[in-house]
Design an enzyme around this catalytic site. Structure first.
Site: not given
Ligand code: GLU
Length: 472
Positions: A242-245
């Protein structure tokens, strides 16, 4: 004669081209190229609310950048709605589908009842066997497929193996809405059939859809394509990527200075393997590619590894090619000054590249490392480098300028020799001369070899930059 392999990539244009989708496209493409088949592109733009033109463009751009060229014109799914409706009606005529006139309230009650009975919310077949003469007045019906009520639906998958779905868990799902538009499930099957797709390679989030789609294939008496459902990509922590990665769009990687050949190599290894081979060219991948090589376990996206793979390709690249990528990247990310500087100093950048390549993992780092070439006098000296420029050091630089001015031969050995003699004469270690020189010439504490820098930017620019920082 065996059928020509036809694969397809069928993205929904609702945002950027996701790196996971790009990997799916890569596998479909590689399989088609390996078998001498065709790789088709279908834009699944039936969700009119969410589909956008820039998103379609991002798909074309991303695939083109990666070199995943598709055969023929892309198919636009929405434009085929009439054909989808035609097949829904044919299924109706074949007795494989039926009109359903249920109201929203009835469907809600059905879901409630199923929940109360501890069952998943499924349509209960209310209109499956009812006579159409019972149809309520003025209600536009949907068309539902007649799914088998007993037995099993088997997906024989190249990656997942034999996956069995119990018929009782699949309901009579809608294939045509009351406004005459097809559902996703119908559109995919009709398009894959009409496009003669022989192999569907896609994410395993579509595995349950596969079972439903097989119901439609069977209803029409069509051959079911071969299938390979690949596990989704996870982040380094094992959670779904996801984006947080990190960045998810292919375009973002281009802007961060990744080379397409590095992306291809890394994405290929993320879910596919050929022995222990880690670094390989696209040509090798095509030669080696097989569906058996697709991995069943979820792959973890390792950003550090991707960077290292990119570093490998940067080291291997020809300066001419890298230079073009540097300029294009600088331009794309709006670094006008760097872009112009790179252009005016093209010859110097090209000459410097072999020095810079081993030091960079991304094209952005290369652009940054090349800054000493396009920096404009008086160059900005970073604070850490500024600390090297003490009064003593500035006076020393004044002396160095005098020595360097007198040098007839502006080569690395000549400058090196002269600066050693100069340092010795002042009772200084070479570093005490080299570091202030570096600060004055590049504005930084780290750079390629400082004598190499002097040769690259030339005698007059070198002397001018050193003089800018020296006191006499
Ligand atoms: N459009 C679907 C998606 O973006 C893919 C459909 C398919 O591959 O069958 O997830």
């Amino acid at each position: 004669m065996p059928k020509t392999v036809v694969t397809r990539f069928a993205p929904s244009p609702t945002g950027y081209l996701h790196i996971g989708s790009a990997r799916t496209a890569l596998f479909s493409w590689a399989y088609a190229r390996h078998t001498g088949g065709k790789f088709l592109l279908r834009i699944e733009d039936t969700d009119r609310e969410r589909s956008t033109e820039p998103a379609v463009q991002a798909i074309y751009d991303g695939l083109s950048w990666l070199g995943l060229t598709w055969d023929g014109e892309p198919t636009l799914q929405f434009a085929r709605a009439a054909r989808h409706a035609e097949i829904a009606n044919e299924l109706l005529a074949r007795g494989q589908a039926y009109y359903c006139y249920c109201s929203q309230e009835e469907l809600a009650t059905m879901r409630e009842e199923a929940r109360a009975a501890g069952k998943p919310p499924r349509y209960n077949g209310m209109w499956r066997d009812r006579d159409p003469s019972e149809a309520p007045q003025g209600v536009a019906p949907v068309i539902r497929i007649k799914a088998p009520q007993t037995g099993e639906i088997v997906v024989n998958d190249h990656v997942q193996g034999k996956v069995v779905f119990k018929a009782e868990n699949l309901d009579d799902f809608i294939i045509l809405r009351s406004d005459g538009t097809p559902t996703y499930m119908l559109a995919v099957v009709v398009d894959d059939h009409d496009m003669d797709v022989t192999h569907i390679i896609r994410g395993d989030d579509h595995l349950t859809n596969a079972a439903r789609q097989i119901v439609i294939y069977n209803g029409m008496g069509w051959d079911v394509p071969e299938m390979a459902h690949i596990p989704l990509i996870h982040g380094p922590d094992g959670a779904k990527l996801s984006k947080r990665h990190g960045a998810l769009g292919v375009g973002a990687y281009r802007q961060m200075g990744y080379l397409p050949e590095a992306m291809i190599n890394y994405l290929a290894r993320l879910g596919w393997s050929h022995g222990d081979d880690e670094l390989f060219s696209v040509t090798q991948m095509i030669e080696w590619f097989s569906l058996e090589g697709l991995n069943k376990g979820a792959a973890r996206f390792d950003f550090v590894k991707l960077e290292n793979v990119n570093g490998h390709y940067i080291r291997k690249a020809k300066p001419d090619y890298l230079y073009e990528v540097m300029v294009a990247t600088a331009k794309e990310i709006g670094r006008d000054i760097d872009h112009t500087g790179l252009v005016t100093n093209k010859a110097t950048v090209l000459a410097a590249l072999p020095e810079l390549q081993p030091r960079a993992k991304t094209v952005l780092e290369l652009i940054d490392l090349a800054q000493f070439i396009y920096a404009v006098r008086p160059i900005t000296v970073e604070p850490a480098a500024g600390e090297q420029l003490t009064l003593d050091a500035r006076a020393m630089l004044g002396g160095a300028v005098t020595v360097l001015e007198g040098l007839g031969d502006w080569s690395v050995p000549a400058i090196d020799g002269a600066m050693r003699v100069f340092a010795e004469g002042r009772g200084l270690k070479l570093g005490k001369v080299a570091q202030p020189l570096r600060a004055a010439l590049t504005g930084r504490t780290v750079s390629p070899g400082i004598f190499e820098v002097m040769v690259l930017i030339g005698k007059s620019e070198s002397l001018a930059r050193i003089s800018d920082q020296s006191v006499v």
